[in-house]
Design an enzyme around this catalytic site. Structure first.
Site, PDB file in Angstrom:
ATOM      1  N   GLY A 162       0.300  -1.328  -0.471  1.00 29.94           N
ATOM      2  CA  GLY A 162      -0.007  -0.119   0.076  1.00 29.94           C
ATOM      3  C   GLY A 162       0.927   1.249   0.136  1.00 29.94           C
ATOM      4  O   GLY A 162       0.408   2.169  -0.593  1.00 29.94           O
ATOM      5  N   HIS A 211       9.192  24.493  12.703  1.00 26.54           N
ATOM      6  CA  HIS A 211      10.289  24.803  12.168  1.00 26.54           C
ATOM      7  C   HIS A 211      11.132  24.364  13.661  1.00 26.54           C
ATOM      8  O   HIS A 211      10.938  23.699  14.451  1.00 26.54           O
ATOM      9  CB  HIS A 211       9.465  26.360  12.758  1.00 26.54           C
ATOM     10  CG  HIS A 211       9.665  26.868  14.015  1.00 26.54           C
ATOM     11  ND1 HIS A 211      10.620  26.763  15.237  1.00 26.54           N
ATOM     12  CD2 HIS A 211       8.253  26.764  14.404  1.00 26.54           C
ATOM     13  CE1 HIS A 211      10.009  26.320  16.459  1.00 26.54           C
ATOM     14  NE2 HIS A 211       8.364  26.565  16.181  1.00 26.54           N
TER      15      HIS A 211
END
Ligand SMILES: CC(C)(COP(=O)(O)OP(=O)(O)OC[C@H]1O[C@@H](n2cnc3c(N)ncnc32)[C@H](O)[C@@H]1OP(=O)(O)O)[C@@H](O)C(=O)NCCC(=O)NCCS
Length: 200
Positions: A12, A128
């Site tokens: 998958g 970040h």
């Protein structure tokens, strides 16, 4: 870039990678898999076994979820590519290592470093100043807040959350839906809210 992509692992996960490959301009896609009963994957042929990857000509990517196997296979290959879905949102200040894949809807923000062979799965986010180690996996819908470090070969499960300023060591399995609020310094399996270690 070659026109041909060899995807190792007719699974998958491999199917999703094939779709990304098409969006990145590959026209000739084939799979390799050690299960001889699998003849096609996502409409593409399975043309041989994993061990054939070394001798075949083309770009290559390992589509195997198990980090140990992914690392073992990738380390023997040349022409390994990095694939990024065009609908992923990635800051211009992000480094991504070879053999990594970034799926649709993923967001990676500024000054984050993604290692080799990493899976940044569908709809996940990494904020970040994060550091994501080689062969890690950020599963579908998992969220990693800012300034997080995740060691090599760790797996953040589906929908898990890691709060900001947390370090997770290598070879951890963070269960689906887990919320990590403290540093994890011992490899192992962690579940729950907040995360706790279970013996496995
Ligand atoms: C954490 C995990 C690896 C544990 O799997 P496992 O080793 O087979 O463990 P088990 O299913 O035997 O569960 C052991 C116990 O932990 C509990 N448990 C398992 N996963 C849990 C989770 N994510 N959150 C809370 N509890 C969990 C089980 O209910 C069971 O509790 P019990 O002993 O009280 O019955 C797995 O459940 C998991 O969350 N995998 C993440 C898969 C994933 O995110 N895939 C995304 C692919 S993109």
């Amino acid at each position: 870039m070659n026109d041909k992509l060899i995807i190792i692992g007719a699974s998958g996960h491999g199917k999703v990678i094939a779709d990304i490959a098409v969006k990145n301009g590959y026209h000739d896609i084939v799979f390799l898999d050690d299960n001889e009963t699998i003849k096609t994957c996502a409409g593409y042929p399975v043309v041989g076994k994993t061990s054939d990857a070394i001798s075949l000509y083309g770009d290559k990517i390992v589509a195997i979820g198990d980090a140990r196997i992914r690392k073992e296979i990738q380390s023997k290959l040349s022409n390994v590519v990095t694939l990024i879905h065009p609908q992923a949102m990635i800051s211009r200040r992000v480094e991504i290592g070879m053999g990594s894949v970034v799926m649709a809807g993923a967001v990676i923000n500024s000054d984050t470093s993604i290692g080799k062979g990493v899976i940044v799965n569908t709809g996940s986010s990494i904020d970040h100043d994060c550091w994501i180690g080689d062969f890690s996996h950020i599963s579908v819908g998992a969220h990693v807040a800012g300034t997080v470090s995740i060691g090599n070969s760790s797996w953040i499960g589906a929908g898990a959350t890691v709060i900001n300023n947390v370090n997770i060591c290598g070879e951890c399995m963070i269960g689906a839906g887990t919320v990590v609020i403290n540093n994890i310094e011992e490899s192992g399996t962690y579940i729950g809210v907040p995360a706790r270690r279970i013996e496995k």
